[in-house]
Design an enzyme around this catalytic site. Structure first.
Site, PDB file in Angstrom:
ATOM      1  CB  THR A 338      -0.433 -37.093 -45.381  1.00 45.11           C
ATOM      2  OG1 THR A 338      -0.435 -38.383 -44.754  1.00 45.11           O
ATOM      3  CG2 THR A 338      -1.296 -37.155 -46.624  1.00 45.11           C
ATOM      4  CB  SER A 364      -1.162 -32.727 -36.418  1.00 44.92           C
ATOM      5  OG  SER A 364      -0.746 -31.608 -37.169  1.00 44.92           O
ATOM      6  NE  ARG A 365       4.316 -37.976 -39.747  1.00 45.32           N
ATOM      7  CZ  ARG A 365       3.631 -38.674 -40.621  1.00 45.32           C
ATOM      8  NH1 ARG A 365       3.186 -38.088 -41.708  1.00 45.32           N
ATOM      9  NH2 ARG A 365       3.382 -39.949 -40.439  1.00 45.32           N
ATOM     10  CB  VAL A 366       1.925 -28.954 -38.600  1.00 41.58           C
ATOM     11  CG1 VAL A 366       2.031 -27.473 -38.294  1.00 41.58           C
ATOM     12  CG2 VAL A 366       2.236 -29.209 -40.070  1.00 41.58           C
TER      13      VAL A 366
END
Length: 502
Positions: A338, A364-366
């Site tokens: 994810t 959150s990698r975004v």
């Protein structure tokens, strides 16, 4: 009357003369052994992987293992009536589900069949439950936000359209509530939702359905249901079916959100059917391809490029941990697939911090790419500040003397913690979140006693709605805070604080 009979006879004779019998070859096999939701059959020489097969008594199954002399079949219904020697035939149809707008507002099983008592589904299109995920060239950056209405998530762990964000934590820490709140918050927005319930008790699912109905969320939601008393095969295919339903919206240029609740039980179901079909067991008795089980599902979530219509499918998988162990086999697998995780902690939940998000290890990698400009303006440093506050608060419990700057940081952290608390099924609009966060992060509520912060927040939002509605409307429209709006907001907060009695 006799003329009528003659005409009818003539008509029937013409139909008989016009009829040409056709011979159709069917792939027929015979059951060698059956039990525990599994059957092995011989003779199905032309059957394909994932093809639907039908037993003599009408029960459907999926060709799962293609062996040299037999086919391993997982049954999708009551397997008690399947006996040795029973005929089974291939249907020629790869396992697929009906898709499209006809499914919105409906409750279906893993095969897309309605189970809500509202009549048949008039779908005109079908999609295979398994398909290859869009490639890199077919995608574009995840930049548009999914507003969850949950303050700590929208402020610190933003979710973008096309992202895969894991919700992970022990049982009874609010994982499902987080997902349901997100679905409820999409009312009036352009996001279709699919909620996939895997291996849950029917009483729990009934409560979820009742909640979605109560808040008007079923108007844009499809529920795919494979409960604990359904066969393991149905639990295994349920998330793929939900994903296929969501992909139809994505492929037609729209946005969809799919919640998998939860993938731990999905892995258990897959382990069960694999062991019964004598597939070689690996770590913790899971088959060797259990990583591929979830990666091929979650990779299908995407933000498509403009050439492909610009639609998106956002995935919120849920994983249940045991005693907070995120290093177990299935949790580590899904974490690595994810684009970030929201970690819910039992200690925070029981201490009254709800949603019980552990800011330190949630990510959150975004990141800020999926945030509105207004939220970035007020909460840009909030995640780091809150993580530092948690460490500082743990240190402060030792009772040592603290300097004024440290004490001030602690006091603001306690107030922000109160601001980030939120009741279940009460999502907060973007403009209200921004206004409250602005007051908290700019120190405009440092004089408010910590225990009165929730009362202050409620009264402040009511004041802004009645006395200064134009400020919230401007933030909602622009998705940013202009210098003029900021000055008005600051004046409004100070005006409210001067008159608030607490």
């Amino acid at each position: 009357m006799s003329d009528f009979v003659k005409d009818l006879t003539l008509s029937i004779q013409k139909q008989i003369d016009a009829f040409t019998p056709t011979i159709q070859a069917k792939d027929i096999g015979r059951v060698l052994e059956a039990g525990d939701g599994i059957a092995r059959a011989s003779g199905l020489s032309a059957v394909r992987a994932q093809e639907l097969v039908q037993f003599e008594n009408g029960v459907m199954g999926i060709a799962f293992n293609l062996e040299q002399d037999a086919v391993g079949i997982i049954t999708l219904g009551d397997y008690s009536g399947i006996d040795e020697g029973m005929l089974v035939r291939g249907t020629g149809r790869i396992a697929s589900v009906p898709v499209g707008d006809a499914l919105v507002g409906r409750v279906v099983n893993a095969l897309g069949e309605p189970i809500d008592g509202k009549g048949p589904i008039n779908a005109t299109r079908f999609r295979p439950i398994e398909r290859i995920a869009p490639g890199v060239i077919e995608r574009k950056d995840v930049k548009r936000p999914v507003q969850t209405g949950i303050k700590p998530i929208d402020a610190m762990i933003p979710i973008g359209r096309g992202q895969r964000e894991l919700i992970i934590g022990d049982r009874q820490t609010g994982k499902t509530a987080l997902a349901i709140d997100t679905i409820i918050n999409q009312k009036g927005k352009d996001l279709f939702c699919i909620y996939v319930a895997i291996g849950q008790k029917k009483a729990q699912i009934a409560r979820v359905l009742n909640t979605l109905e109560k808040y008007g969320a079923m108007e844009f939601t499809t529920v795919v249901l494979a409960s604990a008393d359904d066969p393991a095969a149905m639990q295994y295919i349920a998330p793929y079916a939900g994903c296929a339903i969501g992909e139809e919206f994505m492929e037609t240029g729209r946005d969809a959100l799919v919640v998998y609740d939860d993938l731990s039980k999905h892995a258990w179901a897959y382990r069960q059917v694999s062991l019964l079909l004598r597939r070689p067991p690996g770590r913790e008795a899971y088959p060797g391809d259990v990583f591929y089980l979830h990666s091929r599902l979650l990779e299908r979530a995407a933000q498509l490029s403009d050439e492909r219509g610009g639609g998106s499918l956002t995935a919120l998988p849920i994983i249940e941990t045991l005693l907070g162990d995120v290093s177990a086999y299935i949790p580590t697998n899904v974490i690595s697939i994810t684009d970030g995780q929201i970690y819910l902690e039992s200690d925070l939940f029981y201490s009254g911090i709800r949603p019980a998000v552990n800011v330190g290890i949630s990510v959150s990698r975004v990141g800020g790419d999926a945030q509105t400009k207004a939220m970035k303006q007020v909460a840009g440093q909030l995640k780091g500040d809150m993580a530092a506050f948690r460490e500082l608060a743990a240190f402060a419990t030792f009772g040592s003397d603290l300097d004024k700057a440290t004490q001030r940081q602690l006091d603001r952290g306690y107030r922000l913690t109160e601001v980030l608390k939120q009741a279940q099924y009460e999502p907060v609009s973007l403009e209200n979140q921004v206004m409250v966060m602005y007051a908290g992060t700019r120190g405009l509520c440092d004089a408010i006693p910590v225990e009165k912060m929730k009362a202050w927040e409620t009264a402040f939002l009511r004041f802004m709605e009645t006395s200064h509605p134009e400020i919230g409307q401007d933030i909602a429209a622009r998705k940013a805070i202009t210098p003029e709006t900021e000055a008005k907001l600051k004046d409004a907060i100070q005006q409210f604080n001067s008159g608030w009695q607490g």
